[in-house]
Design a protein around this motif. Sequence first.
Motif, PDB file in Angstrom:
ATOM      1  N   ASP A 269      56.594 -35.668  97.929  1.00 50.14           N
ATOM      2  CA  ASP A 269      56.211 -34.260  97.838  1.00 50.14           C
ATOM      3  C   ASP A 269      56.567 -33.768  96.437  1.00 50.14           C
ATOM      4  O   ASP A 269      57.754 -33.700  96.081  1.00 50.14           O
ATOM      5  CB  ASP A 269      56.969 -33.444  98.896  1.00 50.14           C
ATOM      6  N   PRO A 270      55.588 -33.408  95.625  1.00 43.66           N
ATOM      7  CA  PRO A 270      55.866 -33.004  94.241  1.00 43.66           C
ATOM      8  C   PRO A 270      56.615 -31.688  94.109  1.00 43.66           C
ATOM      9  O   PRO A 270      57.068 -31.333  93.019  1.00 43.66           O
ATOM     10  CB  PRO A 270      54.472 -32.912  93.613  1.00 43.66           C
ATOM     11  N   ASN A 271      56.758 -30.964  95.209  1.00 42.85           N
ATOM     12  CA  ASN A 271      57.486 -29.692  95.179  1.00 42.85           C
ATOM     13  C   ASN A 271      58.816 -29.767  95.910  1.00 42.85           C
ATOM     14  O   ASN A 271      59.470 -28.747  96.125  1.00 42.85           O
ATOM     15  CB  ASN A 271      56.621 -28.591  95.796  1.00 42.85           C
ATOM     16  N   ALA A 272      59.220 -30.980  96.299  1.00 43.18           N
ATOM     17  CA  ALA A 272      60.439 -31.123  97.097  1.00 43.18           C
ATOM     18  C   ALA A 272      61.688 -30.826  96.285  1.00 43.18           C
ATOM     19  O   ALA A 272      62.661 -30.268  96.811  1.00 43.18           O
ATOM     20  CB  ALA A 272      60.510 -32.539  97.668  1.00 43.18           C
ATOM     21  N   LYS A 274      63.228 -28.939  92.880  1.00 43.24           N
ATOM     22  CA  LYS A 274      62.871 -27.870  91.938  1.00 43.24           C
ATOM     23  C   LYS A 274      63.426 -28.175  90.538  1.00 43.24           C
ATOM     24  O   LYS A 274      64.446 -27.633  90.112  1.00 43.24           O
ATOM     25  CB  LYS A 274      63.400 -26.523  92.445  1.00 43.24           C
ATOM     26  N   LYS A 276      63.345 -27.969  86.494  1.00 40.75           N
ATOM     27  CA  LYS A 276      62.930 -26.962  85.518  1.00 40.75           C
ATOM     28  C   LYS A 276      62.020 -27.577  84.468  1.00 40.75           C
ATOM     29  O   LYS A 276      62.267 -28.684  83.985  1.00 40.75           O
ATOM     30  CB  LYS A 276      64.157 -26.354  84.836  1.00 40.75           C
ATOM     31  N   ASN A 325      60.204 -38.357  96.817  1.00 40.61           N
ATOM     32  CA  ASN A 325      60.152 -36.928  96.517  1.00 40.61           C
ATOM     33  C   ASN A 325      60.667 -36.642  95.103  1.00 40.61           C
ATOM     34  O   ASN A 325      60.105 -35.808  94.381  1.00 40.61           O
ATOM     35  CB  ASN A 325      60.984 -36.145  97.535  1.00 40.61           C
ATOM     36  N   SER A 329      58.312 -35.150  92.172  1.00 37.61           N
ATOM     37  CA  SER A 329      58.721 -33.891  91.547  1.00 37.61           C
ATOM     38  C   SER A 329      58.933 -34.076  90.052  1.00 37.61           C
ATOM     39  O   SER A 329      58.559 -33.206  89.246  1.00 37.61           O
ATOM     40  CB  SER A 329      60.007 -33.381  92.208  1.00 37.61           C
ATOM     41  N   ARG A 332      55.438 -34.339  88.379  1.00 43.21           N
ATOM     42  CA  ARG A 332      54.746 -33.050  88.290  1.00 43.21           C
ATOM     43  C   ARG A 332      55.269 -32.242  87.110  1.00 43.21           C
ATOM     44  O   ARG A 332      54.489 -31.701  86.321  1.00 43.21           O
ATOM     45  CB  ARG A 332      54.932 -32.266  89.593  1.00 43.21           C
ATOM     46  N   VAL A 333      56.592 -32.160  86.958  1.00 46.10           N
ATOM     47  CA  VAL A 333      57.180 -31.340  85.899  1.00 46.10           C
ATOM     48  C   VAL A 333      56.995 -32.000  84.534  1.00 46.10           C
ATOM     49  O   VAL A 333      56.709 -31.325  83.535  1.00 46.10           O
ATOM     50  CB  VAL A 333      58.672 -31.079  86.195  1.00 46.10           C
TER      51      VAL A 333
END
Length: 454
Positions: A269-272, A274, A276, A325, A329, A332-333
Amino acid sequence: MAATLLPTLSPPVSRAAAAFLLRRAPLKPSHYLHPPPTLRRLLSSSSYPATPSIALCPLSTMPSTTAARAVPARRDLLMLGIETSCDDTAAAVVRGDGEILSQVVSSQVDLLARYGGVAPKMAEEAHALVIDQVVQKALYDAKLSESDLSAVAVTIGPGLSLCLRVGVHKARQVAKAFGLPIVGVHHMEAHALVSRLVNKDLDFPFLALLISGGHNLLVLARGLGQYIQLGTTIDDAIGEAYDKSARWLGLDIRKGGGPALEELALEGDPNAVKFKVPMRQYKDCNFSYAGLKTQVRLAIESKNLCTEDVPISSALEEDRQSRANIAASFQRVAVLHLEERCQRAVEWALKMESSIKYFVVSGGVASNKYVRTRLNQVAENNGLQLVSPPPSLCTDNGVMIAWTGIEHFVVGRFEDPPADDEPDDMQAYSRCLLTGESQTAFTIFTNYFPIFFA
């Protein structure tokens, strides 16, 4: 918004015409070679043989030793490209019209897995063990001999000086023995220009993002050898961040940390987590991945994942999902940081050159499908066409060196063959040249930072 363009990065124009060839038959390209059994045995042993003495002479002082002959049409040029800047020994033969006649890569994946990354001295010795074999296979696959070549192109930087010297030494050997001119090639320019082999419509000016294990560069290419640096990494490059994160997550990095992490990220899950996005407070085009790397390490520690003792192949389902995860994540960032910097670079570049139509993305990390998809969206949002070489031409390879050699050769930027009596022990010069300490044209990019606060 004044900007200063640097002169060409190539050595001075030769004092004599080159030796050329007019005969050959087209063949299918792309052959890959792994280290021979001898090297594999050495990698598992505790000692290495003495490395051969490797040195080079300054290209700018080479006297002409061959009689001038008529320059053939570009299509008849045959360029051998040699690349040893880091951890792959590569060679290729490319014709002047862009036809790839052969491509050979000897990978050091076993060495990388053993040492957890590139060990310069070990990499140098691995290059030295296979360089002759790689070059000969490239010629054999192209159905050519050294005497058929028009010239030799070789990477002269940036890169690991110990590794670069192996390739330069081999290039000089071939050039001296067969009276061939030499073209010194800047590694990052080669990553940018290989896209012109892939897309024949790609002309200057264009914007290029060059992303690899050691480099993040955003450049405006105004002409051959004329580049404006819009942004660079202030610490770690994105490829380094991928590789370190992959190791910390216990992934199998024998095929590269980047590909391993990208594959695992598909399960997560790319939003698992957070993480910065780096440097959002800075309105420039520079990159930073050191902080994101630290965030990944802390995330692994906070979840008590025993990644050093338990590789991903042995992880339980819950453990594997946590790692996936983190991988998703991180990716993605990391790529969002690329997107934001590239969007700003596009705006800057279009203010300087409104005729830009292409956005080139090249370098090892450009093989990542997620990276390509996201950056293609940036290109489309700005009315540009994304141009990215196939994965085999994104990672370090001899084709990009040969092609860049051709680009400079046809405009007269090459050096005469080394003289027969020229010594091969100019260590002081080779250290200066290959570590980037000399004030030559090998430092090719100049900064351009207009004041944008919006």
